[in-house]
Design an enzyme around this catalytic site. Structure first.
Site, mmCIF file in Angstrom:
data_model
loop_
_atom_site.group_PDB
_atom_site.id
_atom_site.type_symbol
_atom_site.label_atom_id
_atom_site.label_comp_id
_atom_site.label_asym_id
_atom_site.label_seq_id
_atom_site.Cartn_x
_atom_site.Cartn_y
_atom_site.Cartn_z
ATOM 1 N N ASP A 232 -0.922 8.007 -13.909
ATOM 2 C CA ASP A 232 -2.062 7.577 -13.112
ATOM 3 C C ASP A 232 -1.583 6.903 -11.818
ATOM 4 O O ASP A 232 -0.657 6.082 -11.851
ATOM 5 C CB ASP A 232 -2.904 6.590 -13.946
ATOM 6 C CG ASP A 232 -4.160 6.144 -13.246
ATOM 7 O OD1 ASP A 232 -5.016 6.994 -12.969
ATOM 8 O OD2 ASP A 232 -4.278 4.932 -12.977
ATOM 9 N N GLU A 269 -0.324 12.069 -10.526
ATOM 10 C CA GLU A 269 -1.506 11.905 -9.672
ATOM 11 C C GLU A 269 -1.006 11.287 -8.361
ATOM 12 O O GLU A 269 -0.764 10.090 -8.280
ATOM 13 C CB GLU A 269 -2.529 10.994 -10.350
ATOM 14 C CG GLU A 269 -3.814 10.872 -9.535
ATOM 15 C CD GLU A 269 -4.821 9.947 -10.180
ATOM 16 O OE1 GLU A 269 -6.024 10.220 -10.065
ATOM 17 O OE2 GLU A 269 -4.411 8.942 -10.805
#
Length: 307
Positions: A232, A269
């Site tokens: 993330d 990401e």
């Protein structure tokens, strides 16, 4: 670990007492995972069909143990019927379900998605039938998925923690190694630099933090059996002192040089909340959300967001 008795609001108070704190549980992790021949096949995402999975307690799941690792085992036949090759588990490292805006808390809502990690080595206790057996229950789920030739990718959150900013609670790192673990404002070290939109930013490229993250990921592979990771807000991984992006950040290269992690799927990401869109360099990384493995912005343009 256990969050029974945890009270985030009381823990954030200036005169808080230790009683609403998190509680550690000593558990039996079990032996290292025995490598299987199929592990090499699961390491490739070529042709993969990935099912992003959350632990729902909704009755429509139709399982005896909804919202648990055991409940996932009950749905394996369904996943096979869909042709799924890998599941991507939304955050399963222990997180603070009370970490929500005050307006949401007033409505009785909790942190559902799990992007508020506080104990990175521990499976989330609320996903277990018995938190004292958390590693074993997680391993049982992994073994069952592997027996069905389904790989497991974890969505992991190493860009920030549940401790929030200056007004947040002290759970782990603030009390143990605040100046090492977090990016602090050089003009006022009581304040936290926030490139994540979540109150703090993990100082991923400090040597001790880099080692901590690498060892933690190796633990989830070697002891708990996962096959790969989705990171993330992975652009935080390239930030150095005061958040300035580095051309050769230590953490991504440490992942690349780990014998355990080097060939594991790693999905990045490639952005963060300060609009840095540097990708994470790696032979095994895969871009997401339209991001390619090559850098989508220069270090100089990322640095403009820090000034």
């Amino acid at each position: 670990m256990s969050d029974i008795g945890w009270d985030r609001g009381r823990s954030c108070a200036k005169d808080s007492d230790p009683w609403p704190a998190m509680r550690a549980i000593v558990t039996e992790v079990g032996p290292d995972v025995t490598p299987r021949a199929a592990a090499r096949e699961r390491a490739s995402l070529e042709g993969a069909v990935i099912y992003e999975l959350q632990f729902s307690r909704h009755p429509s799941a139709g399982v005896e143990s909804p919202g648990t690792f055991g409940g996932v085992v009950e749905k394996i036949l369904y996943l096979k019927e869909l042709g799924i090759t890998h599941v991507e588990l939304l955050p399963v490292m222990a997180f603070d379900k009370q970490d929500v805006p005050a307006s949401a808390a007033a409505r009785g809502l909790e942190n559902y998605w799990g992007y508020s990690t506080h104990s990175f080595y521990s499976p989330h206790p609320r996903y277990c039938r018995n938190p004292a057996n958390a590693p074993r229950e997680f391993r049982e789920m992994i073994d069952a998925l592997h027996a069905a030739d389904i790989g497991v990718i974890l969505d992991v959150v190493f860009n920030h923690t549940a401790e929030d900013g200056a007004d947040g609670p002290i759970i782990n790192f603030k009390g143990l190694a605040n100046e090492i673990f977090y990016h602090l404002d050089p003009s006022d070290r009581r304040r936290y630099l926030d490139f994540t939109g979540c109150g703090n930013t993990v100082r991923c490229n400090h040597p001790e933090v880099t080692a901590y993250i690498v060892h933690c990921l190796e633990h989830w592979v070697e002891r708990l059996g996962v096959d790969g990771f989705r990171f993330d807000l992975a652009s935080v991984f390239v930030r150095g002192e005061h958040g300035v992006p580095l051309s050769d950040p230590p953490l991504p290269w440490s992942l690349e040089l780990s014998r355990t992690l080097a060939e594991r799927p790693r999905i990045a990401e490639a952005w963060d909340a300060a609009v840095c869109t540097r990708s994470v360099p790696s032979r095994a990384s895969h871009g997401v959300n339209g991001m390619a493995d090559t850098a989508t912005a220069s270090a100089a343009s990322c640095a403009e967001t820090v000034a």
